[in-house]
Enzyme design. Structure first.
Site, PDB file in Angstrom:
ATOM      1  N   CYS A  25      -6.359  -3.292   7.525  1.00 47.63           N
ATOM      2  CA  CYS A  25      -7.432  -2.304   7.426  1.00 47.63           C
ATOM      3  C   CYS A  25      -8.643  -2.819   6.672  1.00 47.63           C
ATOM      4  O   CYS A  25      -9.780  -2.442   6.987  1.00 47.63           O
ATOM      5  CB  CYS A  25      -6.918  -1.012   6.789  1.00 47.63           C
ATOM      6  SG  CYS A  25      -6.494  -1.150   5.028  1.00 47.63           S
ATOM      7  N   CYS A  63       0.835  -1.204   0.000  1.00 44.46           N
ATOM      8  CA  CYS A  63       0.000   0.000   0.000  1.00 44.46           C
ATOM      9  C   CYS A  63       0.871   1.255   0.000  1.00 44.46           C
ATOM     10  O   CYS A  63       0.616   2.202  -0.755  1.00 44.46           O
ATOM     11  CB  CYS A  63      -0.924  -0.006   1.210  1.00 44.46           C
ATOM     12  SG  CYS A  63      -2.010   1.437   1.300  1.00 44.46           S
TER      13      CYS A  63
END
Length: 374
Positions: free
Chosen positions: A204, A105
Site C-alpha cells: 500500500c 500492520c
C-alpha cells in the site's frame, strides 16, 4: 429492535468493495456502525496515487458511508505506521530478509492501536473486509480463526498473529461470501464505483511496486555492494546490495554463469549473497520464532499440520516441534519451532511468515528466521 442494534461496531473502511460491503452488511443486521479510514501514508508521500490509504480511497470510503447513512471519520495513524511497518519493512530488507508488511500492520496497527481506539469510542467490535472467519470452541472457550467460504480469497495467513482478545473483539462479515457475490451485492446497493474497483495487489505504501527504489531513498547509506558466493564460499562476482535480492530469485542478478543460478540465502555479517543451482533452492525444514498460537495455548509435543510458507503458497504437510534451548539461535524471539516438511519446499524465505493449519482452522504461526541451508 434487533438484538444487534445495541452493539456498536467500528468498520475499517479502505475505500474498496470489501470493506464497504462489510459496513453495509453489518448495518443491515442492525449494528450501530461507524466507518473509520486510517491515514497511514507518510507526510509528503504519494497520497493521491490510488492506494488503499490515498486521498482517493478516503473519498471513496466517505462517499460509501454517506450512501449507507453511517458516520465516517479519518484517523491520522501516520507515525505509528511509519515506525512499526515502514521502518520494519526497510530494516528487514537491509538485513537479508523478505518481510511481510501486511502481517505487521495487522498486528500493530489494525488490531493493536486501531482496536484500542475503537474500544475507547465505546465499540464492541472492530470489523474489516478480510476474508476469514472467527469461531469459538464450545468446550475450551478459545476463539478460533478459520478459512472462509471463498478459499481463493482466504486471508487467514495474514491474520495468524491475532490474539484471543483481538479475535474476541473482531467481526469478519464477508466470511460466508464469494468475492464475485460481494461485487454483485455492492452494485445492487448502488455502490457502483467501489463494486468495480480492482483488488489492490501492491504494497500500500509503494503503489508502483518499486520497493528497491523506495528503500534506497530512505537508506542509501546502508546499502553496500558485496560478493556473490556459492554454498562453499567461493566468490562468484559482485552484488549491488542485499536489498536487491530475495531467496529463489534468478533474474536481475546482473551476472551470468552459463547456467541458471538462484539466490539460496544470505550471509548478512559478511554482506554476501549465496547462489546455487535449482535443486539448492529446495529445503525440507525451517526454524520459526515470535510464535502466536490460536487453536492451542502452546505447543507441548510435536504436531502434524499443513503449513503455508507464503501467502499464495499451497498447504504442505509438515510436523512441528519446539526447539529446546533456543536462546542461542540468532533472531529468536521467545520460543523457536522447527518445521519438518514431508516434501521439499521451494524458496523458504527468512522474514516471511509460516502459518500452520489443521483443516480450515489456523493453529498458529511465526516468522521464518533461518535459512534452512545454513
Amino acid at each position: 429492535m434487533t438484538l444487534t442494534e445495541k452493539k456498536k461496531v467500528v468498520v475499517g473502511m479502505s475505500g474498496g468493495v470489501d470493506s464497504s460491503m462489510a459496513a453495509a452488511l453489518l448495518k443491515e443486521k442492525g449494528y450501530d456502525v461507524i466507518g473509520i479510514t486510517l491515514q497511514t501514508m507518510p507526510s509528503g508521500g504519494p497520497d493521491d496515487v490510488g492506494g488503499c490509504c490515498s486521498i482517493t480511497a478516503i473519498d471513496d470510503a466517505r462517499r460509501v458511508a454517506h450512501q449507507l447513512g453511517i458516520p465516517h471519520y479519518v484517523l491520522n495513524f501516520r507515525t505509528i505506521f511509519e515506525e512499526n511497518v515502514i521502518d520494519y519493512f526497510t530494516n528487514s530488507y537491509l538485513s537479508g530478509e523478505t518481510p511481510n508488511p501486511c502481517t505487521m500492520c495487522n498486528r500493530v496497527v489494525r488490531w493493536g492501536e486501531f482496536l484500542r481506539k475503537a474500544r475507547s469510542l465505546g465499540a464492541d467490535y472492530l470489523a474489516t473486509g478480510h476474508y476469514a472467519k472467527v469461531l469459538q470452541d464450545p468446550q475450551s472457550g478459545r476463539y478460533l480463526l478459520s478459512r472462509p467460504v471463498d478459499t481463493w480469497k482466504d486471508q487467514t495467513y495474514m491474520l495468524y498473529n491475532l490474539t484471543q482478545d483481538q479475535l474476541k473483539g473482531t467481526l469478519f462479515p464477508l466470511a460466508e461470501y464469494k468475492k464475485e457475490h460481494i461485487r454483485e451485492m455492492a452494485a445492487e446497493r448502488g455502490l457502483i464505483r467501489v463494486s468495480r474497483k480492482p483488488d489492490s495487489q501492491e504494497i500500500c505504501f509503494i503503489p508502483d511496486d518499486d520497493y528497491i527504489s523506495f528503500i534506497r531513498e530512505r537508506s542509501q547509506d546502508r546499502i553496500r555492494p558485496g560478493n556473490f558466493v556459492d554454498s562453499q564460499g567461493n566468490v562468484l562476482g559482485l552484488h549491488q546490495g542485499l536489498v536487491n535480492y530475495t531467496v529463489g530469485q534468478r533474474k536481475g542478478l546482473g551476472i551470468t554463469f552459463g547456467k541458471p543460478m538462484f539466490v539460496i540465502g544470505f550471509n548478512v555479517e559478511r554482506n554476501e549473497v549465496v547462489l546455487g543451482e535449482d535443486e539448492e533452492v529446495y529445503a525440507t525444514s525451517l526454524l520459526a520464532t515470535d510464535m502466536n498460537w490460536i487453536a492451542i495455548s502452546d505447543l507441548q509435543d510435536s504436531l502434524d499440520v499443513q503449513a503455508k510458507i507464503r501467502y499464495k503458497a499451497p498447504l504442505a504437510p509438515a510436523k512441528i516441534t519446539t526447539v529446546q534451548n533456543s536462546e542461542t539461535i540468532p533472531g529468536a524471539i521467545g520460543s523457536v519451532v522447527r518445521v519438518e516438511f514431508a516434501t521439499p519446499q521451494r524458496a523458504i524465505t527468512p522474514g516471511q511468515a509460516v502459518v500452520f493449519y489443521q483443516g480450515d482452522l489456523v493453529i498458529g504461526g511465526g516468522k521464518i528466521i533461518t535459512d534452512p541451508r545454513g
